[in-house]
Write an enzyme that holds these catalytic residues in place. Structure first.
Site, PDB file in Angstrom:
ATOM      1  N   GLY A  15      -4.084  -2.994  -5.421  1.00 35.22           N
ATOM      2  CA  GLY A  15      -2.659  -3.458  -6.173  1.00 35.22           C
ATOM      3  C   GLY A  15      -2.386  -5.023  -6.028  1.00 35.22           C
ATOM      4  N   ARG A  40      -6.473   4.965  -5.680  1.00 34.85           N
ATOM      5  CA  ARG A  40      -7.182   4.982  -7.148  1.00 34.85           C
ATOM      6  C   ARG A  40      -9.179   4.014  -7.008  1.00 34.85           C
ATOM      7  NH1 ARG A  40      -3.668   0.061 -10.683  1.00 34.85           N
ATOM      8  NH2 ARG A  40      -1.857  -0.085  -8.338  1.00 34.85           N
ATOM      9  N   ASP A  56      -6.342   8.008   1.337  1.00 34.41           N
ATOM     10  CA  ASP A  56      -5.382   8.635   0.734  1.00 34.41           C
ATOM     11  C   ASP A  56      -4.167   8.949   2.269  1.00 34.41           C
ATOM     12  OD1 ASP A  56      -2.250   9.772   0.370  1.00 34.41           O
ATOM     13  OD2 ASP A  56      -3.025  11.962  -0.658  1.00 34.41           O
ATOM     14  N   TYR A 146      14.572   2.580  -2.042  1.00 39.07           N
ATOM     15  CA  TYR A 146      12.917   2.192  -2.208  1.00 39.07           C
ATOM     16  C   TYR A 146      13.705   0.670  -0.701  1.00 39.07           C
ATOM     17  CZ  TYR A 146       9.747  -2.070  -2.838  1.00 39.07           C
ATOM     18  OH  TYR A 146       9.466  -3.761  -2.293  1.00 39.07           O
ATOM     19  N   LYS A 150      13.028   0.374   2.780  1.00 40.99           N
ATOM     20  CA  LYS A 150      12.128  -0.648   4.172  1.00 40.99           C
ATOM     21  C   LYS A 150      13.170  -0.528   4.922  1.00 40.99           C
ATOM     22  CE  LYS A 150       8.702  -1.959   1.359  1.00 40.99           C
ATOM     23  NZ  LYS A 150       7.772  -2.102   1.847  1.00 40.99           N
TER      24      LYS A 150
HETATM   25  P1  NAD Z   1       1.215  -1.914  -5.696  1.00 43.10           P
HETATM   26  O1  NAD Z   1       2.405  -0.395  -6.480  1.00 43.10           O
HETATM   27  O2  NAD Z   1       1.094  -3.089  -6.578  1.00 43.10           O
HETATM   28  O3  NAD Z   1       0.250  -1.230  -5.127  1.00 43.10           O
HETATM   29  C1  NAD Z   1       0.307  -0.324  -4.277  1.00 43.10           C
HETATM   30  C2  NAD Z   1      -1.247  -0.242  -4.013  1.00 43.10           C
HETATM   31  O4  NAD Z   1      -0.790   1.320  -2.958  1.00 43.10           O
HETATM   32  C3  NAD Z   1      -1.977   0.833  -5.345  1.00 43.10           C
HETATM   33  O5  NAD Z   1      -2.833   0.412  -5.627  1.00 43.10           O
HETATM   34  C4  NAD Z   1      -1.946   2.050  -4.848  1.00 43.10           C
HETATM   35  O6  NAD Z   1      -2.621   2.833  -5.990  1.00 43.10           O
HETATM   36  C5  NAD Z   1      -2.004   2.497  -3.373  1.00 43.10           C
HETATM   37  N1  NAD Z   1      -1.178   4.141  -2.613  1.00 43.10           N
HETATM   38  C6  NAD Z   1      -0.188   4.354  -3.044  1.00 43.10           C
HETATM   39  N2  NAD Z   1      -0.416   5.835  -2.547  1.00 43.10           N
HETATM   40  C7  NAD Z   1      -1.341   5.258  -1.717  1.00 43.10           C
HETATM   41  C8  NAD Z   1      -0.890   6.456  -0.348  1.00 43.10           C
HETATM   42  N3  NAD Z   1      -1.124   7.718  -0.458  1.00 43.10           N
HETATM   43  N4  NAD Z   1      -2.712   5.741  -0.418  1.00 43.10           N
HETATM   44  C9  NAD Z   1      -3.228   5.364  -0.600  1.00 43.10           C
HETATM   45  N5  NAD Z   1      -2.892   3.961  -1.690  1.00 43.10           N
HETATM   46  C10 NAD Z   1      -2.082   3.840  -1.683  1.00 43.10           C
HETATM   47  O7  NAD Z   1       2.227  -2.510  -5.145  1.00 43.10           O
HETATM   48  P2  NAD Z   1       2.296  -4.252  -4.242  1.00 43.10           P
HETATM   49  O8  NAD Z   1       3.213  -4.635  -4.866  1.00 43.10           O
HETATM   50  O9  NAD Z   1       0.896  -4.345  -4.052  1.00 43.10           O
HETATM   51  O10 NAD Z   1       3.049  -4.412  -2.798  1.00 43.10           O
HETATM   52  C11 NAD Z   1       2.378  -3.984  -2.033  1.00 43.10           C
HETATM   53  C12 NAD Z   1       3.048  -3.666  -0.675  1.00 43.10           C
HETATM   54  O11 NAD Z   1       4.398  -4.909  -0.951  1.00 43.10           O
HETATM   55  C13 NAD Z   1       4.812  -2.799  -1.561  1.00 43.10           C
HETATM   56  O12 NAD Z   1       4.739  -2.146   0.459  1.00 43.10           O
HETATM   57  C14 NAD Z   1       5.537  -3.205  -1.589  1.00 43.10           C
HETATM   58  O13 NAD Z   1       6.679  -2.662  -1.169  1.00 43.10           O
HETATM   59  C15 NAD Z   1       5.595  -4.665  -1.119  1.00 43.10           C
HETATM   60  N6  NAD Z   1       6.445  -5.728  -1.739  1.00 43.10           N
HETATM   61  C16 NAD Z   1       5.873  -5.922  -3.278  1.00 43.10           C
HETATM   62  C17 NAD Z   1       6.539  -7.087  -3.667  1.00 43.10           C
HETATM   63  C18 NAD Z   1       6.253  -7.687  -5.128  1.00 43.10           C
HETATM   64  O14 NAD Z   1       7.137  -7.896  -5.870  1.00 43.10           O
HETATM   65  N7  NAD Z   1       4.574  -7.125  -5.181  1.00 43.10           N
HETATM   66  C19 NAD Z   1       7.267  -7.913  -2.907  1.00 43.10           C
HETATM   67  C20 NAD Z   1       8.146  -6.851  -2.094  1.00 43.10           C
HETATM   68  C21 NAD Z   1       7.499  -6.635  -1.254  1.00 43.10           C
HETATM   69  C1  AKB Z   2      10.663  -4.824  -6.065  1.00 45.56           C
HETATM   70  O1  AKB Z   2      10.810  -5.487  -7.772  1.00 45.56           O
HETATM   71  O2  AKB Z   2      10.184  -3.348  -6.537  1.00 45.56           O
HETATM   72  C2  AKB Z   2       8.950  -5.379  -5.768  1.00 45.56           C
HETATM   73  C3  AKB Z   2       9.605  -6.020  -4.486  1.00 45.56           C
HETATM   74  C4  AKB Z   2      11.034  -6.697  -4.630  1.00 45.56           C
HETATM   75  O3  AKB Z   2      10.377  -5.759  -3.579  1.00 45.56           O
HETATM   76  N1  AKB Z   2       9.185  -6.349  -6.378  1.00 45.56           N
END
Ligand code: NAD
Ligand code: AKB
Length: 316
Positions: A15, A40, A56, A146, A150
């Site tokens: 991700g 993926r 998974d 969401y 969290k």
């Molecule tokens: P993303 O969606 O880009 O990546 C998540 C990854 O998890 C994907 O590659 C997906 O294939 C994998 N995934 C989903 N279901 C799965 C499963 N059942 N088994 C194994 N893998 C699985 O998300 P991200 O932006 O990299 O976020 C990662 C974490 O950080 C999440 O918990 C998200 O809530 C948190 N977060 C992200 C942001 C942001 O801006 N990116 C902000 C706040 C919090």
């Molecule tokens: C989203 O927009 O869902 C994420 C987050 C702030 O958790 N980037």
């Protein structure tokens, strides 16, 4: 540089955060000591850099076997359904976000895993939380599925720490901006799309209104914060739910103006959709005093520095 002895499992490694975090951890701990896993296919940037396993996280038995077989000492759980995608299928988002965490926490407890990392989000706050410099401890009444997942996850982390001694650590990330891997269905994704569209089309239609301020952070800061938190001495960690974490705040109008300094012909228009309501319920800026005081957090990137770096790297 001498390598540390831990064996790390990154779940959700393909991700937006996972790719960069996995590569950073491999530099610190040695390529073979960091196992990347995801549903993926392996991300191109990870290929050839270390071990990859298809996993998974909802399959607890398979996860358990993997942890035992590889003598895992640290787990980073990044798999989740983000805010915008979550609103399309709330029950699925709840199921995946909660069960993945419970699987990891429970295996960590049973196997005596040294450390667990799980990210929370500014989405834990809701429309009744203070909007500006939102404190660590305040009204927390999220209205998105969401955010609800969290917030519940934060309570589970604290519970497993207090009741079973699991060393689980967490950050409430703001919206993260990066160029290496694509975002995964969040409300703050506009702040990444805008750079791609500015370079390719010289124009962008934003799904949030021009004055929507949100807390944001550049990925290098987010990766450094994560590693600094995980490397901090246990005695310094006073928050076992999740730390507020801040860097910058801006609106679509402000980031567009910053991009225009580099691409004068760039124009932006606004067509707010369902994501506007999500953004309206979130803070505009974050008070991260506790992270600064406990383990020395300090961001490096502001809007101007981040914009210059994003455009330079995307133009390559
Ligand atoms: P993303 O969606 O880009 O990546 C998540 C990854 O998890 C994907 O590659 C997906 O294939 C994998 N995934 C989903 N279901 C799965 C499963 N059942 N088994 C194994 N893998 C699985 O998300 P991200 O932006 O990299 O976020 C990662 C974490 O950080 C999440 O918990 C998200 O809530 C948190 N977060 C992200 C942001 C942001 O801006 N990116 C902000 C706040 C919090
Ligand atoms: C989203 O927009 O869902 C994420 C987050 C702030 O958790 N980037």
């Amino acid at each position: 540089m001498s390598m540390k002895k831990d064996k790390i499992l990154v779940i959700g490694a393909c991700g937006q955060i996972g790719v960069e975090l996995t590569l950073a951890l491999r530099k610190m701990y040695g390529d073979t000591n960091v196992i990347a896993s995801d549903l993926r296919e392996e991300h191109d940037l990870l290929k050839g850099s270390g071990p990859y396993v298809s996993l998974d996280v909802m399959n607890k038995e398979m996860l358990h076997v993997l942890v035992i077989r590889h003598n895992i000492t640290q787990i980073y759980l990044l798999a989740a359904i983000l805010s915008a995608t979550g609103e399309k299928n709330p029950l699925l988002a709840w199921h995946i976000n909660m069960q993945s965490l419970l699987n990891v926490l429970d295996i960590a407890k049973e196997e005596g895993i040294d450390k667990v990392y799980w990210p929370s989000s500014i989405a834990v706050f809701g429309p009744d939380s203070p909007k500006e410099t939102t404190p660590q401890h305040t009204i927390i009444e999220p209205t998105t599925i969401y955010g609800i997942s969290k917030f519940a996850g934060e309570r589970w982390c604290e519970y497993y720490n207090h009741r079973y001694g699991v060393d689980v650590r967490s950050l409430r990330y703001p919206g993260l901006i990066s160029y290496k891997s694509a975002p995964g269905g969040g409300t703050t994704d506009y702040a990444i799309e805008i750079f791609h569209e500015a370079l390719e089309e010289k124009k962008y239609t934003c799904f949030l209104s021009e004055g929507t301020y949100l807390p944001m952070m550049y990925m290098p800061d987010a990766i450094r914060a994560t590693i600094e938190l995980m490397e901090a001495d246990k005695s310094k960690i006073s928050v076992r739910s999740s730390y507020n974490l801040g860097a910058m705040s801006f609106s679509p109008k402000e980031i567009a103006a910053e991009i225009k300094k580099h691409i004068p012909e760039f124009t932006i228009s606004y067509e707010p959709d369902y994501r506007q309501q999500i953004a309206d319920g979130w803070p505009q800026s974050i008070d991260d005093e506790l992270a600064r005081a406990d383990w020395g957090w300090k961001p490096e990137y502001c809007l101007e520095k981040m914009t210059t770096d994003m455009l330079k790297n995307l133009a390559k």
